[in-house]
Design a protein around this motif. Structure first.
Motif, PDB file in Angstrom:
ATOM      1  N   ASP A 154     -16.462  21.649 -18.922  1.00  0.00           N
ATOM      2  CA  ASP A 154     -16.435  21.921 -17.478  1.00  0.00           C
ATOM      3  C   ASP A 154     -16.301  20.623 -16.694  1.00  0.00           C
ATOM      4  O   ASP A 154     -15.557  20.550 -15.696  1.00  0.00           O
ATOM      5  CB  ASP A 154     -17.718  22.643 -17.053  1.00  0.00           C
ATOM      6  N   LEU A 155     -17.042  19.600 -17.110  1.00  0.00           N
ATOM      7  CA  LEU A 155     -16.979  18.303 -16.430  1.00  0.00           C
ATOM      8  C   LEU A 155     -15.567  17.718 -16.511  1.00  0.00           C
ATOM      9  O   LEU A 155     -15.003  17.263 -15.504  1.00  0.00           O
ATOM     10  CB  LEU A 155     -17.993  17.351 -17.061  1.00  0.00           C
ATOM     11  N   SER A 156     -14.998  17.740 -17.710  1.00  0.00           N
ATOM     12  CA  SER A 156     -13.664  17.178 -17.887  1.00  0.00           C
ATOM     13  C   SER A 156     -12.622  17.974 -17.100  1.00  0.00           C
ATOM     14  O   SER A 156     -11.720  17.400 -16.477  1.00  0.00           O
ATOM     15  CB  SER A 156     -13.305  17.167 -19.373  1.00  0.00           C
ATOM     16  N   GLY A 157     -12.755  19.303 -17.115  1.00  0.00           N
ATOM     17  CA  GLY A 157     -11.813  20.134 -16.366  1.00  0.00           C
ATOM     18  C   GLY A 157     -11.932  19.926 -14.868  1.00  0.00           C
ATOM     19  O   GLY A 157     -10.913  19.864 -14.162  1.00  0.00           O
ATOM     20  N   ALA A 158     -13.164  19.812 -14.368  1.00  0.00           N
ATOM     21  CA  ALA A 158     -13.365  19.580 -12.934  1.00  0.00           C
ATOM     22  C   ALA A 158     -12.817  18.218 -12.533  1.00  0.00           C
ATOM     23  O   ALA A 158     -12.230  18.062 -11.454  1.00  0.00           O
ATOM     24  CB  ALA A 158     -14.851  19.682 -12.589  1.00  0.00           C
ATOM     25  N   ARG A 159     -13.004  17.219 -13.391  1.00  0.00           N
ATOM     26  CA  ARG A 159     -12.460  15.893 -13.105  1.00  0.00           C
ATOM     27  C   ARG A 159     -10.937  15.939 -13.021  1.00  0.00           C
ATOM     28  O   ARG A 159     -10.331  15.374 -12.104  1.00  0.00           O
ATOM     29  CB  ARG A 159     -12.911  14.906 -14.174  1.00  0.00           C
ATOM     30  N   THR A 160     -10.313  16.631 -13.988  1.00  0.00           N
ATOM     31  CA  THR A 160      -8.856  16.744 -13.977  1.00  0.00           C
ATOM     32  C   THR A 160      -8.369  17.460 -12.727  1.00  0.00           C
ATOM     33  O   THR A 160      -7.396  17.036 -12.089  1.00  0.00           O
ATOM     34  CB  THR A 160      -8.375  17.493 -15.233  1.00  0.00           C
TER      35      THR A 160
END
Length: 263
Positions: free
Chosen positions: A168-174
């Motif tokens: 979720d963190l990586s997707g939100a960052r992207t």
């Protein structure tokens, strides 16, 4: 150009600039119209103006209202991506105790390093650009979780949950970076429509007949201030990651506060 003004000029100066330029420019045009067309003062055309002006005003109000709602939705979307990123990191921090002292400390250091790097990256990230520090911190955090060997069902459960939060963190960052990179504000054609509608509203206010010059100037100045305020609002809302209405790195700063050793 509009983005440069939002970044470089304080909002109150930008608003004051809009008001001064639009009110002053409209007053000059109004003085010229009253001097060159004295028959307009008698209001012989007011019946037509009273019919057309409300139509122009309604279209202008609808356009500005639609734009403000759409642009505010972009700001909320950007803010949601940042909050999701911060919330995922905080959620991961809450499971540190399940992995033992050594692994938990490595995860805490990795999360703390990412939070600091992402917050420091924010000025560049507002334009969709990344820094090696934030990218490497996220890779090290992923490697830390991949290296954990769960010893029981509790650790397995927490590891599964943490890996989901990491995704979720990586997707939100992207998502946040893509939004910042692809958002360039309203296209020139839309700015043209906004300026055309604003000009029509000001023009009908100027040519509306009024014998008393002072009252006429006050009325046109009020309409000019309204137009200036709307243009300021659209300009500031057009860029979700910069300006007075933009989202902020506060969720990332909260991650740092949660993980920093208490003093």
């Amino acid at each position: 150009m509009a983005r440069w003004f939002v970044i470089s000029v304080p909002p109150w100066v930008l608003l004051a600039g809009f008001i001064v330029v639009i009110v002053g420019g409209t007053a000059v045009v109004q003085a010229g119209v009253r001097r060159c067309f004295p028959r307009l003062r008698r209001g012989e055309h007011n019946e037509m103006a009273q019919f057309v002006f409300p139509v122009v005003a309604v279209v202008y109000g609808f356009l500005i209202g639609f734009l403000v709602l759409a642009l505010w939705g972009q700001v909320n979307s950007a803010d949601q991506a940042t909050r999701t990123e911060g919330a995922a990191a905080v959620q991961m921090a809450q499971g540190l105790h399940a992995f033992g002292k050594a692994d938990g400390e490595r995860i805490r250091q990795g999360l703390l390093a990412y939070g600091r790097a992402a917050a420091a990256e924010w000025p560049r990230a507002a334009a969709g650009r990344t820094t090696p520090g934030a990218e490497n911190a996220l890779k090290r955090l992923s490697a830390t979780y991949e290296a954990i060997k769960p010893r029981d069902d509790i650790q397995r459960s927490f590891l599964t949950s943490s890996l989901a939060s990491l995704r979720d963190l990586s997707g939100a960052r992207t998502t946040r970076l893509l939004q910042a990179r692809t958002n360039t504000g309203p296209p020139p054609s839309l700015w043209l429509v906004i300026l055309l509608n604003s000009g029509l509203v000001l023009w009908f206010a100027v040519v509306f007949g009024a014998e008393r010059a002072r009252m006429h100037y006050v009325m046109v100045a009020a309409v000019s201030v309204l137009v200036a305020a709307n243009l300021f609002l659209v300009t500031e809302l057009a860029y979700p990651f910069v300006g007075v209405f933009s989202t902020s790195p506060e969720p990332l700063n909260e991650v740092v506060r949660v993980l920093s050793p208490s003093r």
